[in-house]
Design an enzyme around this catalytic site. Structure first.
Site, PDB file in Angstrom:
ATOM      1  N   ASP A  53     -10.183   5.044  -1.705  1.00  0.00           N
ATOM      2  CA  ASP A  53     -10.855   4.206  -1.786  1.00  0.00           C
ATOM      3  C   ASP A  53     -12.104   4.062  -0.823  1.00  0.00           C
ATOM      4  O   ASP A  53     -12.616   5.444  -1.022  1.00  0.00           O
ATOM      5  CB  ASP A  53     -10.813   4.099   0.650  1.00  0.00           C
ATOM      6  CG  ASP A  53      -8.367   3.407   0.808  1.00  0.00           C
ATOM      7  OD1 ASP A  53      -7.855   3.086  -0.660  1.00  0.00           O
ATOM      8  OD2 ASP A  53      -8.078   3.382   2.041  1.00  0.00           O
TER       9      ASP A  53
ATOM     10  N   ASP B 266       0.832  -0.897  -0.178  1.00  0.00           N
ATOM     11  CA  ASP B 266       0.478  -0.394   0.166  1.00  0.00           C
ATOM     12  C   ASP B 266       1.080   1.508  -0.290  1.00  0.00           C
ATOM     13  O   ASP B 266       2.103   1.209   0.290  1.00  0.00           O
ATOM     14  CB  ASP B 266      -0.947  -0.242   1.422  1.00  0.00           C
ATOM     15  CG  ASP B 266      -1.962   0.359   1.001  1.00  0.00           C
ATOM     16  OD1 ASP B 266      -2.602   1.373   0.365  1.00  0.00           O
ATOM     17  OD2 ASP B 266      -3.168   0.666   1.792  1.00  0.00           O
TER      18      ASP B 266
END
Length: 442
Positions: A354, A294
């Site tokens: 997200d 990430d």
């Protein structure tokens, strides 16, 4: 309006007064990506923090005109789509601009070599998919691999996840007979950002947990932000020479998150490379073969590197190091990733911001967590799915507390890429469980 300094004219066209649109491609996963009717103002970051964490740090797109990373497309409204892309889209970081005058003249500029393709009788997504197929063939890349189904701890437990939470959901998968291939432990298992092998207080036996997961006949997955070192970490404290620096000296600030400053790890430094390889190989030796990496755009920010290579080369070399450590059969999911420079080096990639339990972003920024922002860019990057990699639209969250959950589930299904459940499984109601089971079943 004219092109920015450093951009040369590479293509010109005339667009009709109706039906014309411009496709902007964002640098990384979280950067907004969509097509805009010509004349519509594009999305831009609402704060400097958002720009640092969610856009290309070296890019400062203005409110006027259109700005794209690696590829830009213009539908002229008369039946053709003009695709302007970096001549070498995967190993360079070419930027593009498009400006239009009231008469319909559109000028496209770039700060590096490009190739222009005009596709007649096509939608923007169809033209971009044709370009993507050709780019993969031209680079001699292997076909994209499908993503395994997975469960992820993030959207139920956030950074407060405990070992017992994972064990509970592991048991629920068996009880509910859910077809989940991978159990992926997200942020919260490590003591600090960067200290990946040092457990947090809620994970006393991470290796034993991996063995439990594998003992249930499932694959084990783990989350890391490999290019980040938090200011509180032992990594940053003990090895400041491994961190990216300003050309004039001093550590380069890579953003702020987890209530601390963040620095970028320079994997071109032999010591940093050896350490990072040992982290991934240790996890692989434990039996982990699914890696969600990430915020990896931190590996491609400008700065003074040990080897002196450019940011995109450094980033791609870092991904190759990770792949070498985990082996060719492991699944690598890139998140917060420079999208085009990741092609051929990851198996699946987050193609949007997200998602979230709410429909709209709280700060109005289309890079911020929300279903609205996630849908925007996943739709914009749909042409990539199964060509560059498996598209990851972010997790399937369908518990009763999720706003707009029916529409969100339909979006995940429509993308047709990675399906990763991220609810507390025993907390699902009948509709949530049935939907989760249906989308996980391939």
């Amino acid at each position: 309006m004219s092109l920015s300094p450093g951009f040369d004219v590479v293509h010109e066209l005339t667009a009709s007064s109706s039906g014309a649109e411009v496709f902007e491609h964002g640098w990384q996963s979280f950067s907004p990506t969509t097509a805009y009717p010509l004349g519509t103002r594009p999305h831009r970051p609402t704060s400097e923090r958002n720009r640092m964490l969610n856009y290309r740090q070296a890019s400062h797109p203005g409110r006027e005109g259109y700005f794209s990373e690696g590829v830009l497309a213009v539908a002229d409204g008369s039946g053709a789509v003009h695709v302007v892309a970096a001549a070498d889209p995967f190993t360079t970081g070419v930027r593009l601009q498009a400006v239009a005058d009231p008469g319909g003249s559109v000028v496209v500029g770039a700060d590096g070599p490009v190739a222009v393709t005009v596709v007649p009788g096509s939608s923007v997504q169809e033209a971009l998919r044709s370009w993507a197929v050709g780019a993969v063939e031209g680079a001699g890349l292997a076909p994209a691999r499908p993503a395994p189904t997975a469960w992820c701890s993030w959207y139920e437990y956030w950074g407060d996840v405990r070992e017992t939470d994972v064990v509970e959901n592991l048991g629920a998968m068996r009880t509910l007979d859910l077809p989940i291939d991978v159990v992926q432990i997200d942020d919260g298992y490590s003591a600090e950002i960067g200290d990946w092998l040092t457990p947090s207080s809620t994970f006393t036996d991470l290796r034993g947990l991996v063995e439990k997961i594998r003992g249930e006949g499932r694959r084990a997955g783990i989350w890391l932000a490999p290019f980040f070192a938090g200011a509180r970490s032992r990594l940053a404290d003990e090895h400041p020479d491994w961190l990216l620096r300003h050309p004039h000296g001093g550590l380069l600030h890579a953003g702020n998150n987890w209530n601390q400053d963040l620095y970028s790890l320079d994997l071109s430094h032999p010591g940093a490379a050896e350490w990072m390889s040992s982290v991934f190989s240790t996890f692989a030796e434990w039996g982990i073969d699914y890696f969600k990496i990430d915020f990896i755009a931190a590996g491609a920010i400008p700065g003074s590197r040990y080897s002196g290579v450019d940011p995109v080369t450094a980033y791609r070399d870092g991904l190759r190091l990770i792949r070498s450590a985990v082996g060719p059969s492991a699944h690598i999911l890139g998140c917060g990733a420079p999208v085009l420079p990741s092609v051929g080096l990851v198996d699946s990639i987050r193609v949007s911001a997200d998602t979230g339990h709410t429909l709209e972003p709280g700060d109005g920024d289309m890079c911020s967590p929300s279903q609205q922002a996630a849908v925007l860019s996943a739709d914009g990057r749909q042409f990539m799915n199964g060509v560059f990699f498996a598209n990851d639209p972010d997790c399937l969250i369908v518990g009763p507390k999720v706003e707009n959950r029916e529409t969100w589930a339909a979006h995940v299904e429509k993308v047709g890429g990675a399906v990763v459940s991220s609810d507390r499984l025993l907390g699902l109601d009948d509709w949530g469980l049935e939907t989760t089971r249906r989308l996980l079943t391939r």
